[in-house]
Design a protein around this motif. Structure first.
Motif, PDB file in Angstrom:
ATOM      1  N   HIS A  23     -84.911  37.368-135.309  1.00  0.00           N
ATOM      2  CA  HIS A  23     -84.184  36.109-135.360  1.00  0.00           C
ATOM      3  C   HIS A  23     -85.288  34.990-135.488  1.00  0.00           C
ATOM      4  CE1 HIS A  23     -82.426  32.627-133.267  1.00  0.00           C
ATOM      5  NE2 HIS A  23     -81.558  32.667-134.450  1.00  0.00           N
ATOM      6  N   ALA A  24     -86.244  34.977-134.762  1.00  0.00           N
ATOM      7  CA  ALA A  24     -87.331  33.965-134.606  1.00  0.00           C
ATOM      8  C   ALA A  24     -88.436  33.982-136.043  1.00  0.00           C
ATOM      9  CB  ALA A  24     -88.319  34.325-133.421  1.00  0.00           C
ATOM     10  N   ASP A  25     -88.103  35.076-136.524  1.00  0.00           N
ATOM     11  CA  ASP A  25     -88.858  35.304-138.064  1.00  0.00           C
ATOM     12  C   ASP A  25     -87.998  35.004-139.149  1.00  0.00           C
ATOM     13  OD1 ASP A  25     -90.882  36.020-136.784  1.00  0.00           O
ATOM     14  OD2 ASP A  25     -90.796  38.139-137.397  1.00  0.00           O
ATOM     15  N   GLY A  26     -86.728  34.436-138.956  1.00  0.00           N
ATOM     16  CA  GLY A  26     -85.838  34.034-139.878  1.00  0.00           C
ATOM     17  C   GLY A  26     -84.791  34.849-140.459  1.00  0.00           C
ATOM     18  N   PHE A  27     -84.556  36.281-139.886  1.00  0.00           N
ATOM     19  CA  PHE A  27     -83.634  37.069-140.210  1.00  0.00           C
ATOM     20  C   PHE A  27     -82.373  36.865-139.455  1.00  0.00           C
ATOM     21  CE2 PHE A  27     -87.318  39.763-140.724  1.00  0.00           C
ATOM     22  CZ  PHE A  27     -86.869  40.892-141.876  1.00  0.00           C
ATOM     23  N   ARG A  28     -81.132  36.950-140.331  1.00  0.00           N
ATOM     24  CA  ARG A  28     -79.810  37.143-139.391  1.00  0.00           C
ATOM     25  C   ARG A  28     -79.741  38.700-139.153  1.00  0.00           C
ATOM     26  NH1 ARG A  28     -76.062  34.121-143.918  1.00  0.00           N
ATOM     27  NH2 ARG A  28     -77.701  35.323-145.292  1.00  0.00           N
ATOM     28  N   VAL A  29     -79.044  38.700-137.956  1.00  0.00           N
ATOM     29  CA  VAL A  29     -79.261  40.252-137.327  1.00  0.00           C
ATOM     30  C   VAL A  29     -77.674  40.567-136.966  1.00  0.00           C
ATOM     31  CG1 VAL A  29     -80.343  41.308-135.385  1.00  0.00           C
ATOM     32  CG2 VAL A  29     -81.420  39.760-136.577  1.00  0.00           C
ATOM     33  N   ALA A  30     -77.489  41.749-137.188  1.00  0.00           N
ATOM     34  CA  ALA A  30     -76.282  42.368-136.723  1.00  0.00           C
ATOM     35  C   ALA A  30     -77.032  43.314-135.582  1.00  0.00           C
ATOM     36  CB  ALA A  30     -75.727  43.323-137.838  1.00  0.00           C
ATOM     37  N   ALA A  31     -76.594  42.752-134.332  1.00  0.00           N
ATOM     38  CA  ALA A  31     -76.984  43.639-132.981  1.00  0.00           C
ATOM     39  C   ALA A  31     -75.991  44.559-132.546  1.00  0.00           C
ATOM     40  CB  ALA A  31     -77.361  42.576-132.029  1.00  0.00           C
ATOM     41  N   CYS A  32     -76.283  45.798-132.646  1.00  0.00           N
ATOM     42  CA  CYS A  32     -75.342  46.818-132.402  1.00  0.00           C
ATOM     43  C   CYS A  32     -75.738  47.826-131.171  1.00  0.00           C
ATOM     44  CB  CYS A  32     -75.211  47.821-133.638  1.00  0.00           C
ATOM     45  SG  CYS A  32     -74.937  47.151-135.077  1.00  0.00           S
ATOM     46  N   ASP A  33     -74.456  48.051-130.505  1.00  0.00           N
ATOM     47  CA  ASP A  33     -74.937  48.806-129.123  1.00  0.00           C
ATOM     48  C   ASP A  33     -73.532  49.166-128.660  1.00  0.00           C
ATOM     49  OD1 ASP A  33     -75.546  49.463-126.258  1.00  0.00           O
ATOM     50  OD2 ASP A  33     -77.502  48.553-126.831  1.00  0.00           O
ATOM     51  N   VAL A  34     -73.488  50.360-128.099  1.00  0.00           N
ATOM     52  CA  VAL A  34     -72.421  50.839-127.300  1.00  0.00           C
ATOM     53  C   VAL A  34     -71.794  50.234-126.285  1.00  0.00           C
ATOM     54  CG1 VAL A  34     -73.457  52.590-125.729  1.00  0.00           C
ATOM     55  CG2 VAL A  34     -71.164  53.139-126.953  1.00  0.00           C
ATOM     56  N   ARG A  35     -72.864  49.216-125.576  1.00  0.00           N
ATOM     57  CA  ARG A  35     -72.440  48.564-124.297  1.00  0.00           C
ATOM     58  C   ARG A  35     -72.019  47.066-124.925  1.00  0.00           C
ATOM     59  NH1 ARG A  35     -77.355  50.778-123.983  1.00  0.00           N
ATOM     60  NH2 ARG A  35     -77.885  52.368-122.263  1.00  0.00           N
ATOM     61  N   ALA A  36     -70.801  47.234-125.084  1.00  0.00           N
ATOM     62  CA  ALA A  36     -70.181  45.838-125.684  1.00  0.00           C
ATOM     63  C   ALA A  36     -70.365  44.731-124.808  1.00  0.00           C
ATOM     64  CB  ALA A  36     -68.769  46.217-125.986  1.00  0.00           C
ATOM     65  N   ASP A  37     -70.142  44.661-123.655  1.00  0.00           N
ATOM     66  CA  ASP A  37     -70.093  43.549-122.683  1.00  0.00           C
ATOM     67  C   ASP A  37     -71.548  42.843-122.681  1.00  0.00           C
ATOM     68  OD1 ASP A  37     -67.257  43.594-122.439  1.00  0.00           O
ATOM     69  OD2 ASP A  37     -67.458  44.432-120.466  1.00  0.00           O
ATOM     70  N   GLU A  38     -72.296  44.183-122.379  1.00  0.00           N
ATOM     71  CA  GLU A  38     -73.724  43.647-122.176  1.00  0.00           C
ATOM     72  C   GLU A  38     -74.487  43.144-123.339  1.00  0.00           C
ATOM     73  OE1 GLU A  38     -77.920  45.682-120.349  1.00  0.00           O
ATOM     74  OE2 GLU A  38     -76.143  46.728-120.410  1.00  0.00           O
ATOM     75  N   LEU A  39     -74.043  43.570-124.443  1.00  0.00           N
ATOM     76  CA  LEU A  39     -74.594  43.169-125.930  1.00  0.00           C
ATOM     77  C   LEU A  39     -73.956  41.792-126.117  1.00  0.00           C
ATOM     78  CD1 LEU A  39     -75.522  43.981-128.749  1.00  0.00           C
ATOM     79  CD2 LEU A  39     -73.424  44.624-129.355  1.00  0.00           C
ATOM     80  N   ARG A  40     -72.645  41.489-125.973  1.00  0.00           N
ATOM     81  CA  ARG A  40     -72.103  40.005-125.974  1.00  0.00           C
ATOM     82  C   ARG A  40     -73.081  38.980-125.374  1.00  0.00           C
ATOM     83  NH1 ARG A  40     -67.023  42.629-126.811  1.00  0.00           N
ATOM     84  NH2 ARG A  40     -66.898  42.449-124.178  1.00  0.00           N
ATOM     85  N   SER A  41     -73.247  39.469-123.935  1.00  0.00           N
ATOM     86  CA  SER A  41     -74.117  38.382-123.271  1.00  0.00           C
ATOM     87  C   SER A  41     -75.527  38.416-123.759  1.00  0.00           C
ATOM     88  CB  SER A  41     -74.206  39.165-121.849  1.00  0.00           C
ATOM     89  OG  SER A  41     -74.931  38.408-121.008  1.00  0.00           O
ATOM     90  N   SER A  42     -76.101  39.455-124.316  1.00  0.00           N
ATOM     91  CA  SER A  42     -77.470  39.415-124.621  1.00  0.00           C
ATOM     92  C   SER A  42     -77.801  38.531-126.012  1.00  0.00           C
ATOM     93  CB  SER A  42     -77.822  40.913-125.062  1.00  0.00           C
ATOM     94  OG  SER A  42     -79.053  40.830-125.608  1.00  0.00           O
ATOM     95  N   VAL A  43     -76.507  38.417-126.824  1.00  0.00           N
ATOM     96  CA  VAL A  43     -76.831  37.554-128.078  1.00  0.00           C
ATOM     97  C   VAL A  43     -76.390  36.161-127.877  1.00  0.00           C
ATOM     98  CG1 VAL A  43     -76.610  39.862-129.318  1.00  0.00           C
ATOM     99  CG2 VAL A  43     -74.497  38.497-129.085  1.00  0.00           C
ATOM    100  N   GLU A  44     -75.596  35.854-126.704  1.00  0.00           N
ATOM    101  CA  GLU A  44     -75.483  34.427-126.475  1.00  0.00           C
ATOM    102  C   GLU A  44     -76.592  33.533-126.774  1.00  0.00           C
ATOM    103  OE1 GLU A  44     -73.498  33.945-122.800  1.00  0.00           O
ATOM    104  OE2 GLU A  44     -71.878  35.083-123.559  1.00  0.00           O
ATOM    105  N   GLY A  45     -76.376  32.381-127.324  1.00  0.00           N
ATOM    106  CA  GLY A  45     -77.187  31.185-127.455  1.00  0.00           C
ATOM    107  C   GLY A  45     -78.135  31.445-129.051  1.00  0.00           C
ATOM    108  N   TYR A  46     -77.742  32.588-130.033  1.00  0.00           N
ATOM    109  CA  TYR A  46     -78.177  32.579-131.082  1.00  0.00           C
ATOM    110  C   TYR A  46     -77.330  31.860-132.295  1.00  0.00           C
ATOM    111  CZ  TYR A  46     -81.629  36.252-129.554  1.00  0.00           C
ATOM    112  OH  TYR A  46     -82.538  36.882-128.959  1.00  0.00           O
ATOM    113  N   GLY A  47     -76.247  31.816-131.801  1.00  0.00           N
ATOM    114  CA  GLY A  47     -75.383  31.015-132.696  1.00  0.00           C
ATOM    115  C   GLY A  47     -74.779  31.795-133.924  1.00  0.00           C
ATOM    116  N   GLU A  48     -74.513  31.494-134.949  1.00  0.00           N
ATOM    117  CA  GLU A  48     -73.935  32.278-135.971  1.00  0.00           C
ATOM    118  C   GLU A  48     -74.900  33.332-136.742  1.00  0.00           C
ATOM    119  OE1 GLU A  48     -71.528  30.022-138.746  1.00  0.00           O
ATOM    120  OE2 GLU A  48     -70.162  29.424-137.335  1.00  0.00           O
ATOM    121  N   ALA A  49     -76.195  33.222-136.241  1.00  0.00           N
ATOM    122  CA  ALA A  49     -77.344  34.029-136.926  1.00  0.00           C
ATOM    123  C   ALA A  49     -77.457  35.452-136.524  1.00  0.00           C
ATOM    124  CB  ALA A  49     -78.627  33.399-136.923  1.00  0.00           C
TER     125      ALA A  49
END
Length: 240
Positions: A23-49
């Protein structure tokens, strides 16, 4: 350039660090994991990227759905980081068929399914790259790691075959081989034990693995494919 990465095992540890670095390098990212709740918390703050996608890497259907969602959201897919993995320990005499097979399904079948799922999208882009997270357990033997070690050895082989087969399509395929890293995969006692005998006096940090991945998917690595980048602080140099 529209750079879009799909990263598995992204909810925590080095997967979350890889998402942050790309993300810092300018990528947009699909962050994937089986741990759905933990994943959502992890990506908070990145916005739509950065978008969270719950995915079991052993499911071909969920791979197809994740790729489709990524392309629908971002318009392309240029990069795959097969980072999801599980560490399972057992002596050979105590190992079960189920435990052995599950390690292989996550650590090797998962990346295979991922490569299959993304290859058509990657063929349509310039600078396409795949990175598989392997392990120093695929360089040297560690007792009680028959399932984990053998699955990571297989992932090394898969990386090499994919690199050779996909090179004519302009898709680079490399592996990063971390040593022990400060992640939830290793409990605190194990981290302290490994740090006490580490060549450089400590174990790795998630960001250091993310830096290696970021290099391998970057334009600076445009002439590198079939590479195995060991990031282990010298662990593989130790004898015994």
């Amino acid at each position: 350039m529209n750079r879009v990465a799909l990263v598995t095992g992204a909810a925590r540890g080095q997967g979350a660090a890889i998402v942050a670095r790309l993300h810092a390098d300018g990528f947009r990212v699909a962050a994937c994991d089986v741990r759905a709740d933990e994943l959502r918390s992890s990506v908070e703050g990145y916005g739509e990227a950065v978008i969270p996608i719950r995915m079991d890497v052993t499911s071909p259907q969920q791979w197809s759905a994740a790729v489709a969602e990524t392309v629908e959201r971002f318009g392309a897919l240029t990069t795959l980081v097969n980072n999801a993995g599980i560490l399972h320990r057992a002596a050979i005499v105590d190992e079960t068929p189920e435990g052995f097979e599950n390690s292989w399904r996550v650590n090797c079948l998962g990346p295979f399914l991922g490569i299959q799922a993304v290859v058509e999208q990657l063929r349509r882009t310039d600078g396409a790259a795949i990175v598989n997270t392997c392990s120093t357990g695929a360089i040297r033997p560690f007792p009680h790691h028959a399932a984990y070690g053998s699955s990571k050895w297989a992932l090394r082989g898969l990386t090499q075959v994919a690199a050779a087969e996909l090179a004519p399509s302009g898709i680079r395929v490399n592996a990063v081989l971390p040593g022990p890293v400060e992640t939830p995969m290793l409990d605190p006692h194990t981290q302290n034990r490994l740090a006490a005998r580490a060549t450089l006096g400590r174990i790795g940090r998630p960001g250091e693995i993310a830096d290696a991945v970021a290099f391998l998917v970057s334009e600076q690595a445009s002439f590198i494919t079939g590479c195995e980048l060991v990031v282990d602080g010298g662990q593989s140099l130790q004898i015994g």
